[in-house]
Design an enzyme around this catalytic site. Structure first.
Site, PDB file in Angstrom:
ATOM      1  N   ASP A  56       0.815  -1.207   0.000  1.00 11.49           N
ATOM      2  CA  ASP A  56       0.000   0.000   0.000  1.00 11.49           C
ATOM      3  C   ASP A  56       0.858   1.271   0.000  1.00 11.49           C
ATOM      4  O   ASP A  56       1.934   1.311   0.605  1.00 11.49           O
ATOM      5  CB  ASP A  56      -0.904  -0.026   1.238  1.00 11.49           C
ATOM      6  N   GLU A 106      -3.207  -0.337  -8.236  1.00  6.30           N
ATOM      7  CA  GLU A 106      -4.143   0.706  -7.828  1.00  6.30           C
ATOM      8  C   GLU A 106      -3.400   2.035  -7.884  1.00  6.30           C
ATOM      9  O   GLU A 106      -2.201   2.097  -7.592  1.00  6.30           O
ATOM     10  CB  GLU A 106      -4.654   0.462  -6.407  1.00  6.30           C
TER      11      GLU A 106
END
Length: 475
Positions: A143, A252
Site C-alpha cells: 500500500d 491501484e
C-alpha cells in the site's frame, strides 16, 4: 487444513504458535523446516512460523498464494501486530460473502515505522489464514508505495496488488492556472505537449449520472497543472513494476492523501493520460469530498459524497472498468450503505489501523495499567505522528491518563480525539525510541492478546464484520 496428502495446522497461541504438518512419510515433509517424528500413520513435523515454512505452506496450499483480484468486490484489513488475521478471517467467513479479502496489507510508511519487512507481513497473513481455516482466494496489497525501491521490496516478497501513490507530485493550484504552471508540466515525461493535449480534449463530453460532463479548456489546463507530474511519476513506477514483475500483479492508483478534492474533470484527465501511456489499473482512490479521517466516521455532507461517488464510478466504468477505492475506510459506518449503492459494489474498501484499535481496546478491558501506558505514549507522540495522517484530534480535548477511572478507559477508544491519537500513535507504542526493535509495550500487548485470545478474535470478528456486511452479497 487438508491439502493433498498433507494435514497442516497451527498449534498454540500468539507468539508461541507452531506449524504442525502431518504426512504419510518423512519425504513428503521435505519442503518444511522443523523437527519430524514418526507417528502411527506416517510422520509429523513441528516447525516454527518461519519465512521458509510460509513459502512451503503457500506451495502446498494454492488458495493461500496471493493472486490478483480484478474487479471483484474486495476489502483490505491490514494488521500492525501480525496477530489479527484469525479474527479477520472469522469476520469474512461470517459477514463477507462475495468479498475477496486482502489480509496482507500494509503501507511502506507503516512497515518502516514498525520495522516490519514485506515478507513478514505476507507470512503473518499466511499463517493466520491457515490457523483460521481460510480456503478462499486472497490478495496482498503493498500500500501507498512512493518509490521504485519500495516496489522492489514488495515484489521480492510476493505481493500482488501495488498501490502507487504519486501524491507528493500533486500540485496545489490557487485560482487560474498561470502560463508558468503550464510550462512546469513535465511534457517530455508525458510524451505530450500543450497543443496536442488541448486538441485531445477539445469538445470533450460524456454522460455522468443524470447529466453531461463537459471539459472546458480551463478544466483541462487545471487538471494538467495539478496532476501532470503525478501522472508522469505513476507511469514511471508502473513501467518499473511491469519490467520487474515475474508473476501476475495488478495496480491501484491513489491520490487520496492530498489536500485538494479530485474533481470529475481531473479524474477524466488522469484516466485518459494513464491509459494513453499504457497504464492498466484495477482501482483508483481519488481525494474525495468531505473528510475521510483516520479511525472515525465520515465528516461532511453524505448526499454530496454519494453523488460524487456515483459520478466517479461512472467515469471508472467508462475508462476501465476499474474499482473505486475507499482509503481510510474504517469506521465510516454511516456511509457504507450509500457508498455500496453509489458504486454498485465496484469498490475496494481499505481499513488498517482500526484492527490495532481493537487490540488496544482489549487492553482497556483486561490490563488498565498497560492501556494507560499505551495512551500516554500515544499522546506524547501525537504532535509528531499527526503530520502523516488525515486527523483533526486535539490534545487539549483529551484527559491525562491518570484522570480516567478504570471503568471509563474503554471510552477513550471510542471518543473522537483520543481514538485518533491512539490510532496514529502505534509506531511510538510498538517500537523502541531508536527504532531498532519491538518495545516493552509491544511485548506486553502481545502477551495480553495471547492470554485473552478468544476475546481478541471475537472483537475483531464483530468490528470488521460491521465494515463488511453492507458490501457483501445479499442472499
Amino acid at each position: 487444513m487438508t491439502e493433498g496428502n498433507l494435514e497442516l495446522s497451527i498449534v498454540g497461541i500468539g507468539d508461541a504458535r507452531r506449524l504442525r504438518v502431518s504426512a504419510p512419510s518423512a519425504a513428503a515433509l521435505a519442503d518444511f523446516e522443523g523437527t519430524a517424528a514418526e507417528s502411527a500413520t506416517g510422520s509429523v513435523l513441528d516447525g516454527p512460523l518461519s519465512a521458509a515454512n510460509a513459502v512451503a505452506v503457500r506451495t502446498h496450499v494454492p488458495s493461500l498464494r496471493p493472486q490478483p483480484i480484478g474487479l471483484r468486490t474486495s476489502a483490505g484489513v491490514g494488521d500492525r501486530l501480525g496477530l489479527a488475521a484469525p479474527g479477520q478471517v472469522r469476520a469474512f467467513q461470517k459477514f463477507g460473502a462475495g468479498i475477496v479479502p486482502i489480509f496482507a496489507q500494509q503501507s511502506a510508511r507503516e512497515m518502516d515505522r514498525l520495522g516490519r519487512m514485506p515478507q513478514q507481513v505476507l507470512d503473518d497473513a499466511t499463517f493466520g489464514c491457515l490457523q483460521a481455516g481460510w480456503d478462499g482466494p486472497v490478495g496482498a496489497d503493498a500500500d501507498h508505495l512512493k518509490s521504485t525501491a519500495e516496489i522492489d521490496r514488495c515484489l521480492d516478497a510476493g505481493f500482488t496488488l501495488f498501490t502507487l501513490d504519486p501524491g507528493e507530485f500533486v500540485r496545489h493550484i490557487e485560482g487560474t492556472v498561470t502560463a508558468q504552471q503550464l510550462e512546469d508540466v513535465p511534457w517530455g515525461d508525458l510524451e505530450d505537449d500543450l497543443e496536442s493535449m488541448t486538441r485531445r480534449y477539445a469538445d470533450f463530453t460524456m454522460e455522468v449520472g443524470d447529466g453531461i460532463l463537459r471539459l472546458s479548456e480551463v478544466d483541462v489546463f487545471q487538471a494538467a497543472a495539478k496532476y501532470g507530474a503525478a501522472v508522469a511519476y505513476t507511469v514511471s513506477m508502473y513501467r518499473h513494476l511491469m519490467e520487474r514483475a515475474t508473476y501476475p500483479v495488478e495496480v491501484e492508483v491513489s491520490v487520496d492523501e492530498t489536500d485538494d478534492v479530485t474533481t470529475l474533470a481531473e479524474h477524466v484527465y488522469m484516466a485518459t493520460e494513464l491509459k494513453r501511456l499504457g497504464v492498466e489499473w484495477v482501482s483508483f482512490a481519488p481525494r474525495y469530498v468531505g473528510s475521510f479521517e483516520k479511525g472515525v466516521d465520515y465528516i461532511g455532507d453524505k448526499q454530496v459524497l454519494y453523488t460524487s461517488l456515483a459520478n466517479h464510478t461512472h467515469i471508472a466504468r467508462a475508462f476501465g472498468p476499474y474499482k473505486i477505492s475507499l482509503h481510510s475506510g474504517s469506521d465510516k459506518f454511516s456511509i457504507y450503505e450509500g457508498a455500496a449503492q453509489a458504486t454498485g459494489r465496484l469498490v475496494h474498501l481499505k481499513t488498517s489501523g482500526t484492527n490495532y484499535l481493537v487490540a488496544v481496546d482489549v487492553a482497556s478491558r483486561f490490563d488498565q495499567e498497560l492501556f494507560r501506558n499505551i495512551y500516554a505514549v500515544s499522546r506524547d507522540a501525537y504532535r509528531g505522528t499527526r503530520a502523516s495522517y488525515q486527523v483533526s484530534a486535539r490534545l487539549d480535548r483529551t484527559p491525562e491518563p491518570h484522570e480516567v477511572p478504570d471503568e471509563r478507559l474503554h471510552d477513550l477508544v471510542t471518543a473522537f480525539d483520543s481514538r485518533q491519537i491512539l490510532h496514529v500513535g502505534y509506531g511510538a507504542v510498538l517500537r523502541t525510541e531508536d527504532g531498532q526493535g519491538a518495545s516493552p509495550l509491544a511485548a506486553s500487548l502481545r502477551e495480553l492478546l495471547a492470554a485473552h485470545n478468544d476475546a481478541y478474535e471475537s472483537e475483531l470478528e464483530a468490528h470488521i464484520g460491521r465494515h463488511l456486511t453492507t458490501f457483501s452479497e445479499k442472499s
